[in-house]
Design an enzyme around this catalytic site. Structure first.
Site, PDB file in Angstrom:
ATOM      1  N   CYS A 278      78.710  19.879  50.208  1.00  0.00           N
ATOM      2  CA  CYS A 278      79.736  18.726  50.309  1.00  0.00           C
ATOM      3  C   CYS A 278      79.957  18.089  49.102  1.00  0.00           C
ATOM      4  O   CYS A 278      80.762  18.175  48.147  1.00  0.00           O
ATOM      5  CB  CYS A 278      79.741  17.925  51.338  1.00  0.00           C
ATOM      6  SG  CYS A 278      79.956  18.543  52.989  1.00  0.00           S
TER       7      CYS A 278
HETATM    8  C1  UDX Z   1      77.076  14.852  52.850  1.00  0.00           C
HETATM    9  C2  UDX Z   1      77.604  13.186  53.493  1.00  0.00           C
HETATM   10  O1  UDX Z   1      76.499  12.431  54.052  1.00  0.00           O
HETATM   11  C3  UDX Z   1      78.312  13.389  54.660  1.00  0.00           C
HETATM   12  O2  UDX Z   1      78.631  12.093  55.196  1.00  0.00           O
HETATM   13  C4  UDX Z   1      79.512  14.013  54.608  1.00  0.00           C
HETATM   14  O3  UDX Z   1      80.590  14.240  55.604  1.00  0.00           O
HETATM   15  C5  UDX Z   1      79.125  15.687  54.238  1.00  0.00           C
HETATM   16  O4  UDX Z   1      78.223  15.420  52.800  1.00  0.00           O
HETATM   17  P1  UDX Z   1      75.197  16.405  53.559  1.00  0.00           P
HETATM   18  O5  UDX Z   1      76.024  17.287  52.519  1.00  0.00           O
HETATM   19  O6  UDX Z   1      74.829  16.808  55.151  1.00  0.00           O
HETATM   20  O7  UDX Z   1      76.133  15.322  53.902  1.00  0.00           O
HETATM   21  O8  UDX Z   1      73.794  15.876  52.907  1.00  0.00           O
HETATM   22  P2  UDX Z   1      73.336  14.497  52.673  1.00  0.00           P
HETATM   23  O9  UDX Z   1      72.336  14.072  53.579  1.00  0.00           O
HETATM   24  O10 UDX Z   1      74.254  13.046  52.678  1.00  0.00           O
HETATM   25  O11 UDX Z   1      72.577  14.799  51.478  1.00  0.00           O
HETATM   26  C6  UDX Z   1      73.129  15.520  50.214  1.00  0.00           C
HETATM   27  C7  UDX Z   1      72.021  15.800  49.257  1.00  0.00           C
HETATM   28  O12 UDX Z   1      71.664  14.611  48.512  1.00  0.00           O
HETATM   29  C8  UDX Z   1      70.759  16.352  49.594  1.00  0.00           C
HETATM   30  O13 UDX Z   1      70.418  17.567  48.710  1.00  0.00           O
HETATM   31  C9  UDX Z   1      69.830  15.264  49.500  1.00  0.00           C
HETATM   32  O14 UDX Z   1      68.431  15.728  49.083  1.00  0.00           O
HETATM   33  C10 UDX Z   1      70.325  14.339  48.499  1.00  0.00           C
HETATM   34  N1  UDX Z   1      69.851  12.894  48.453  1.00  0.00           N
HETATM   35  C11 UDX Z   1      70.279  12.197  49.489  1.00  0.00           C
HETATM   36  C12 UDX Z   1      69.405  12.422  47.386  1.00  0.00           C
HETATM   37  O15 UDX Z   1      68.830  13.289  46.475  1.00  0.00           O
HETATM   38  N2  UDX Z   1      69.126  11.242  47.648  1.00  0.00           N
HETATM   39  C13 UDX Z   1      69.087  10.271  48.456  1.00  0.00           C
HETATM   40  O16 UDX Z   1      68.876   9.075  48.475  1.00  0.00           O
HETATM   41  C14 UDX Z   1      69.994  10.916  49.406  1.00  0.00           C
END
Ligand code: UDX
Ligand code: ADP
Length: 443
Positions: A278
């Protein structure tokens, strides 16, 4: 009410099964026969916490699966479009949306009664009205507002927590063409009475989804930028972010006069960058969309730029100890883009491992669930350990790239090693004093 859901991927299958669990009749459609056969047999084709149980409980009761889109649309009152919307390198790729819209239009041509078509896929503003609608009208010869309604209902599902996020949403955004469309959308979400439901127009719903994802991605790149500065002046970014975070505007909940620090949902957590299906594609698609409106996106351009550079920070940390990576025995822990999923799409771990291989490090990888997907990506170039302990045997460097809970055992597992490896923590999940040789992002 009976729903047809087009696309049985992460979004379609989770949404379909959760609505079926709420008692609504759902038929899920996919062009992928193997996927539909697996679903029919009760085998969940994706790794997603709680989804197996929902499938077992609802298959052949409130939930069915088929490859026959025409029949599915004709025998339902509402059709939800949940096909993929990848980024093609320049802009959002709407080919699956276009095909699904045409197929829905054809099916509606010979269907009696009012039908609502809802876009759940993430689409740039204007897509529902300018791409989906004309195709439905052309192929069905029916009239919007009279024969059928139109809606846009974005998903906010985190992979790994998707079932929980669907069942207990923070809010439900319901974009509708007219009052009747809104009324049917409200009926679908009637089982979610105690959740905020926002009734908005279609374009606003489309933009809400991009805005939410762009903001979260921005917070992550912001945190990574600060972390890199902190590291270069000898400050621990985790402490800084803790100090920032205990502001009531970020951490509004109090318990015994102390702010509850929700470290797992902050998006202010520095690391090796965001991945997944996403954030990278949505931010890029939005930048491309905004450029067509002749609005610059300097901030979002930087979000992507920072994110593309961040994985290489991990390599820099390894090189502080091993200036040449050639022949260095290296255990890569975690290939999935985040814990709780076998999804490796756009995972920073892939980029980092590719550099290690290019520089001739001797890489062994371990991921508790994503080994099969990762093996396809690396096409045999990377051996996989079967257990964490095996990955840690006889290694000089350990690199943590996914925050799998199991990796919290690394300090204990290497504690008896007479020559303990360097641990590079790309997710800042270990206590920096828990291992003899530690490097971390933002430290
Ligand atoms: C995301 C959105 O959170 C969700 O609401 C949307 O509908 C789809 O996209 P997702 O892709 O499942 O969800 O992942 P998410 O848990 O948000 O994390 C995305 C990425 O960001 C991961 O690689 C995670 O490791 C990274 N991340 C997240 C960070 O590097 N730091 C953070 O503080 C949070
Ligand atoms: P997401 O992660 O957004 O759910 P996926 O790519 O995982 O996206 O899933 C989309 C699913 O939609 C795929 O399984 C694909 O086969 C299916 N699909 C795409 N186009 C159609 C179509 N016209 N009819 C039925 N299924 C489709």
């Amino acid at each position: 009410m009976r729903l047809s859901v087009i696309g049985a991927g992460y979004v379609g299958l989770v949404s379909g099964l959760c609505l079926a669990e709420k008692g609504i009749e759902v038929v899920c459609v996919d062009v992928d026969e193997a996927r539909i056969d697996a679903i029919k047999r009760g085998n969940c084709p994706i790794y997603e916490k709680g989804l197996d149980e929902l499938l077992t409980r609802n298959i052949n009761k409130t939930f069915e699966a088929t490859t026959d889109i025409e029949l599915a649309v004709k025998t339902s009152d509402v059709t939800i479009i949940a096909v993929g919307t990848p980024f093609d390198g320049n802009q959002i790729d709407l080919q699956y949306i276009e095909q699904a819209s045409e197929q829905i239009g054809r099916a509606l041509a010979t269907k009696d009664g009012y039908h609502l078509v809802v876009v759940k896929s993430t689409v740039v503003p204007g897509t529902t009205e300018n791409v989906v609608l004309p195709r439905i009208e052309r192929y069905s010869d029916k009239k919007l507002g009279v024969d059928f309604g139109l809606g846009m209902n974005p998903e906010f599902l985190r992979e790994g927590e998707a079932v929980q996020d669907f069942m207990f949403p923070d809010r439900i955004v319901l974009g509708g063409y007219d009052e009747k469309s809104h009324k049917v959308l409200a009926d679908i979400y009637a089982p979610f009475q105690d959740v905020d439901q926002l009734f908005v127009d279609i374009k606003s719903a489309e933009l809400t989804k991009y805005t939410a994802n762009c903001l979260l991605a921005t917070l992550i790149s912001f945190s990574n930028e600060i972390a890199n500065v902190a590291a270069s002046i000898g400050v621990d970014a985790r402490e800084v972010m803790h100090g920032v975070h205990l502001d009531k505007r970020f951490t509004p909940l109090l318990e015994n006069n102390h702010r509850i620090y929700p470290s797992f949902i902050t998006y202010l957590e520095a690391g090796c960058g965001f991945g997944g299906s996403c954030f990278p594609k949505d931010v890029k698609a939005f930048i491309s969309f905004a450029s067509k409106t002749e609005n610059p996106t300097k901030l979002l351009d930087a979000v992507i730029e920072i994110n593309e550079a961040q994985p290489f920070k991990v390599i820099e940390l390894v090189k502080r100890h091993f200036p040449s990576l050639a022949g260095v025995k290296t255990a890569v822990l975690g290939i999935a883009f985040k814990p709780g999923t076998n999804d490796i799409r756009e995972s920073p771990s892939l980029k980092i491992t590719d550099v290690l291989l290019k520089e001739k490090a001797l890489v062994t990888a371990y991921d508790p669930v994503a080994e099969a997907e990762a093996s396809v990506y690396f096409s045999g170039k990377v051996p996989f350990a079967k257990t964490l302990a095996e990955a840690l045997e006889d290694t000089q460097v350990v690199i943590i790239l996914t925050r799998w809970e199991e990796f919290g055992n690394v300090p204990e597992l290497i504690s008896h090693n007479p020559d303990p490896p360097l641990v590079v923590d790309g997710r800042r999940m270990l206590d920096k004093d828990s291992v003899p040789k530690y490097e971390g992002i933002g430290l």
